[in-house]
Design an enzyme around this catalytic site. Structure first.
Site, PDB file in Angstrom:
ATOM      1  NE  ARG B  51      -0.425   1.759   3.549  1.00 53.57           N
ATOM      2  CZ  ARG B  51       0.775   2.321   3.712  1.00 53.57           C
ATOM      3  NH1 ARG B  51       1.856   1.614   3.978  1.00 53.57           N
ATOM      4  NH2 ARG B  51       0.918   3.630   3.608  1.00 53.57           N
ATOM      5  N   GLY B  52       0.231   2.412  -0.177  1.00 52.82           N
ATOM      6  CA  GLY B  52       0.971   3.647  -0.340  1.00 52.82           C
ATOM      7  C   GLY B  52       0.984   3.959  -1.822  1.00 52.82           C
ATOM      8  NE  ARG B  94      -6.511   0.516  -1.818  1.00 53.14           N
ATOM      9  CZ  ARG B  94      -5.859   1.199  -0.866  1.00 53.14           C
ATOM     10  NH1 ARG B  94      -4.562   1.039  -0.710  1.00 53.14           N
ATOM     11  NH2 ARG B  94      -6.529   2.051  -0.097  1.00 53.14           N
ATOM     12  CD  GLN B 199      -3.301   2.387   6.887  1.00 54.64           C
ATOM     13  OE1 GLN B 199      -3.865   2.916   7.838  1.00 54.64           O
ATOM     14  NE2 GLN B 199      -3.968   1.999   5.811  1.00 54.64           N
ATOM     15  CG  ASP B 240      -3.529   7.930  -1.526  1.00 58.59           C
ATOM     16  OD1 ASP B 240      -3.379   8.462  -0.412  1.00 58.59           O
ATOM     17  OD2 ASP B 240      -3.188   6.758  -1.769  1.00 58.59           O
ATOM     18  CE  LYS B 251      -5.424   5.387   4.289  1.00 55.18           C
ATOM     19  NZ  LYS B 251      -6.397   4.513   3.571  1.00 55.18           N
TER      20      LYS B 251
END
Lengths: 347, 347
Positions: B51-52, B94, B199, B240, B251
């Site tokens: 992720r990221g 995603r 996270q 993102d 996030k």
């Protein structure tokens, strides 16, 4: 009007002991504790088996009554001396909620004015029962007054838990919502989960489900998103201590919601009985903020999430400056700016 | 300057498979997965094993390379047709991070320009490696540029995870902090735990501990408290997707921190490689926001917290309007208002 759906009694005086619904076990289990020793009551308060500013006040008062019953002496002076230790122990449990200290002040005063041990013990029990009834009535009155601010169709955001569990009565913020619901208004709640101890997820959702009010659980970090999307009509929260100028200490995260509400033009209401107000403090800067164990932040319910040896901070409350508060709902009226004046008026 | 302390490699190309550090197992266990099938890679992205935003882009590119290697045909047209299915699968994992789509666009272009199957497979592997190197270099450059904004003695608040794990390189927000630390500046981090998937607690604290940077974990609801107390010198977060006007999706909870930073006069920086920028979107309103399973909100790390049948919302991202952003740190320069112009300038 009385709450129709409340099938649970968070605190009950049984004559020589107290029946307490263990809030740390909810919503998984509905476990009642029987507490006969004031030291057990102090531990129950410290460990949040009973929590919520008004409920802590009631639990503290009953703790004093338990302590009084256990003192075996016929001498009023010795009785009073030994009761002071009980009072000190209960006062040292949690520092922020004003209600605890108001309740213990009343119990101390009842002890001081008693003539002999037997009658003083009886007077202390009466005083505790009266404090309990007073908090319950106050939350019912403020819920009724606050319900006028709610319109049918509202989505209401709340933080932490402020219902019957937290107040032994109707509730504060949640009381207003329950009252509006019983008036037949269609309301919907967005409940912040309220880390670290998740009173929102565990208790508020449980109480709203029992009352038949639709609730959507969100993480604390989502409140801003929904406020910015126009999904929230008003925010209502409770309080642990309100200073003379209206600054309000409440569960950590409340200040954040208040800032976000103001930024998005959404009314932000505080609901609390007048026993939460502390006019000896000029502003919120003077409110003592409880710092709890970092373990509550590095994990949850025994499950560790952070790496070993990771430092954490854990202030249990924050202070919302009065400039962010649209109104404070008390049992004696709804207060708006200037708060100093309005608070003086209801006390 | 190269990161000294990084003893872990979040994504590694092994010639015919990918070695992936499973981020869902951290910080408890450091488990590496070997992925040889593009569908497994799609699942790994969907389940946040990787992720990221920059790391998702790299993982997606390697996923395409794996998909290409598995296609058994000598016909370039059939190869391209079947590769489109690989691309579609990876694109559907995603929706929010732009980097994934930039990477897959590059892979699609490499496939389209290939002459024969064997050479196209080789070109796709080269392209994925080049995307990986590009993201790593970009985050190193932006970290160096961003470190100029950090003074020794700073306490920096961050949200979510944006270090080597999230970027396969230096990091974005965390890269800036790591770089400042390596320059010898004394920095300290307040890390939001970042519910629902933690996270911050799990990954950011782990990465900072590995780098020897002092970190204090807080719940998301505490950020406002510490900002209002003057305990924070600046906030840095990743991104993102960044729209043409500077509005930034990141996030869930980022918008909240941005509002609180502005309210308290604290600079709020976004750090992201230019692959995160999407000028096809005029503003943040157009950024697609992923809605994830409510189970992530009704529980905490496998422990159910809400009552059964409790509804929950779970938007994984929110949008911070550019008016709350002090500067956007990219590998090609630090952009300030007017963002439209500045973003045009670096692309």
């Amino acid at each position: 009007m009385r709450l129709k759906q409340i099938s649970y009694q968070p605190i009950e005086w049984l004559g020589d002991r107290v029946r307490l619904l263990d809030q740390t076990r909810l919503p998984g289990e509905e476990v009642y504790l029987e507490i006969a020793d004031y030291r057990e009551m102090a531990v129950a308060i410290k460990e949040l088996k009973v929590r919520g500013a008004p409920a802590i006040g009631v639990a503290g008062a009953y703790g004093m009554a338990l302590g009084a019953l256990a003192i075996k002496t016929g001498t009023i002076q010795e009785f009073r001396d030994r009761l002071q230790e009980v009072s000190r122990t209960l006062r040292s449990t949690r520092p922020t909620a004003k209600n605890l200290f108001i309740a213990l002040d009343r119990m101390d005063a009842a002890a001081a004015s008693g003539k002999d041990v037997t009658r003083t013990k009886a007077a202390l029990i009466d005083e505790a029962i009266s404090i309990h009834a007073g908090e319950a009535e106050a939350t019912e009155s403020l819920s009724r007054l606050g319900a006028d601010l709610i319109e049918s169709g509202f989505t209401i955001l709340t933080h932490c838990n402020t219902g019957p569990l937290a107040t032994t009565g109707y509730g504060t913020a949640l009381g207003v919502i329950l009252y509006a619901h019983e008036q037949g208004k269609k309301v919907r709640v967005l409940a912040d989960e309220t880390r670290p101890l998740l009173q929102g997820a565990r208790l508020t959702c449980w109480e709203l489900q029992k009352a038949g009010i639709p609730v959507t659980l969100i993480t604390d970090s989502m409140a801003g998103h929904f406020l910015s999307k126009g999904s929230v009509d008003c925010v209502i929260v409770g309080a642990d201590r309100i200073a003379a100028n209206g600054d309000t200490a409440n569960k950590i995260g409340t200040y954040t919601v208040a800032v976000l509400a103001k930024e998005n033009g959404v009314p932000f209401y505080v609901a609390a009985p007048t026993t939460t107000i502390d006019v000896s403090l000029a502003s919120g800067d003077e409110i003592p903020i409880e710092e709890r164990s970092p373990d509550e932040v590095t994990g949850f319910h025994g499950v560790r999430t952070a790496p070993q040896d990771c430092q954490a901070a854990n202030p249990a409350f924050d202070v919302t400056p009065h400039t962010y508060i649209t109104a404070i709902i008390t049992e004696r009226g709804i207060i708006r700016e200037p708060y100093q004046e309005g608070i003086g008026g209801v006390l």
